[in-house]
Design a protein around this motif. Structure first.
Motif, mmCIF file in Angstrom:
data_model
loop_
_atom_site.group_PDB
_atom_site.id
_atom_site.type_symbol
_atom_site.label_atom_id
_atom_site.label_comp_id
_atom_site.label_asym_id
_atom_site.label_seq_id
_atom_site.Cartn_x
_atom_site.Cartn_y
_atom_site.Cartn_z
ATOM 1 N N GLU A 120 0.662 -1.053 -0.026
ATOM 2 C CA GLU A 120 0.046 0.049 0.052
ATOM 3 C C GLU A 120 0.767 1.284 0.163
ATOM 4 O OE1 GLU A 120 -2.648 -0.316 3.432
ATOM 5 O OE2 GLU A 120 -3.637 -1.933 2.735
ATOM 6 N N LEU A 121 0.383 2.321 -0.475
ATOM 7 C CA LEU A 121 0.913 3.650 -0.527
ATOM 8 C C LEU A 121 1.051 4.109 1.096
ATOM 9 C CD1 LEU A 121 -0.435 5.667 -3.195
ATOM 10 C CD2 LEU A 121 1.522 4.901 -3.432
ATOM 11 N N VAL A 122 2.293 4.566 1.415
ATOM 12 C CA VAL A 122 2.627 5.225 2.385
ATOM 13 C C VAL A 122 1.906 6.641 2.510
ATOM 14 C CG1 VAL A 122 4.420 6.161 3.834
ATOM 15 C CG2 VAL A 122 4.733 3.814 2.613
ATOM 16 N N ASP A 123 1.607 7.038 3.859
ATOM 17 C CA ASP A 123 1.006 8.272 3.850
ATOM 18 C C ASP A 123 2.018 9.243 3.235
ATOM 19 O OD1 ASP A 123 -0.978 10.400 5.142
ATOM 20 O OD2 ASP A 123 1.017 10.815 5.896
ATOM 21 N N VAL A 124 1.252 10.284 2.478
ATOM 22 C CA VAL A 124 2.084 11.373 1.823
ATOM 23 C C VAL A 124 3.042 12.155 2.740
ATOM 24 C CG1 VAL A 124 0.558 13.213 1.595
ATOM 25 C CG2 VAL A 124 2.296 12.958 -0.062
ATOM 26 N N GLU A 125 2.687 12.568 3.799
ATOM 27 C CA GLU A 125 3.428 13.459 4.840
ATOM 28 C C GLU A 125 4.467 12.432 5.422
ATOM 29 O OE1 GLU A 125 3.706 16.496 5.013
ATOM 30 O OE2 GLU A 125 2.228 16.685 3.528
ATOM 31 N N ARG A 126 3.954 11.307 5.751
ATOM 32 C CA ARG A 126 5.161 10.227 6.298
ATOM 33 C C ARG A 126 6.178 10.155 5.331
ATOM 34 N NH1 ARG A 126 4.046 3.916 7.196
ATOM 35 N NH2 ARG A 126 6.275 3.321 7.967
#
Length: 254
Positions: A120-126
């Protein structure tokens, strides 16, 4: 011998929109030397191709020590700058990543925004914080690395192609703000989408070109792309020739 900091500067300067740097992906020292002998100004690696040579699958399945050793062997074998596909950093924090990566002598690295454990995609801010941390750790250690921020929004985002494109542009710009030198939207192949990425991302864009793709290097240059790579496709093509043509010709009775 050119030192790593100089090689990073050389590699970064090669990223010119409309005059893209073409970086064939190596899988070992021998293939890297072949790429350099052919006149290419730099060498990229493919994590999938390198892992295959080591007997592992892609997706950070290979031990990080083996991937770092392979990167060091490739970088040591050529004078051209080398940029390493380092997946999402093999679960290393930014400071440890830089500390362990720097001795390879490579000038740059890919860092992707998919979690290999979940797909899954990692949170953009993380992910932006992670990239900023790598940049800051490098600066603190006096190490310059060309960061190619891969976004997998075309592969992982549910919804329409328009949503995938918008997510890729949003993530790409955020990663540039965090210190990435180039943005790599993996999985894009539609010419209109590539043009939109080039127009929408404030910085150089890397596009992967498959061996059988209808789009050419010249087409991508006309679209304003700044960097062209090939992933594991080159290795698979070579090994396919070896397995399907060379080996059958060696069987007794032919």
């Amino acid at each position: 011998m050119t030192d790593t900091k100089d090689k990073a500067a050389i590699l970064r300067a090669l990223h010119v929109p409309g005059e893209p740097v073409v970086l064939p992906n190596a899988w070992d020292a021998a293939s890297a030397r072949a790429i350099e002998r052919a006149g290419f100004p730099g060498v990229a690696t493919s994590s999938a191709a390198v892992a295959a040579c080591l007997g592992w699958g892609d997706g950070e399945a290979a031990p990080v020590e083996q991937m770092l050793a392979a990167a060091a062997a490739i970088a040591r074998s050529v004078e051209a700058p080398v940029t390493v596909d380092f997946e999402r950093g093999y679960r290393l924090g930014p400071a440890e990543l830089v500390e362990r990566f720097a001795p390879t002598g490579a000038a740059g690295l890919n860092l992707e925004d998919s979690d290999p454990a979940t797909g899954e995609l990692v949170d953009v801010e993380r992910q932006a914080d992670f990239l900023a941390g790598v940049r800051a750790a490098g600066a603190a250690a006096g190490i310059d690395l060309v960061i190619n921020a891969r976004t997998d929004a075309f592969l992982r985002t549910l919804g329409t192609p328009a949503k995938q494109l918008a997510t890729s542009i949003e993530r790409g710009n955020r990663y540039r703000q965090a210190g990435a030198d180039c943005v790599y939207p993996l999985g894009v192949g539609e010419p209109s989408a590539i043009r939109s990425l080039v127009d929408g991302i404030d910085g150089p864009v890397n596009v992967a070109l498959g061996p059988q793709a209808p789009i050419t290097v010249e087409d991508l240059a006309d679209m304003g792309v700044a960097r062209i790579t090939f992933g594991p496709g080159l290795q698979r093509r070579v090994y396919g020739w070896f397995e399907n043509e060379v080996l059958p010709s060696l069987r007794p009775g032919r």
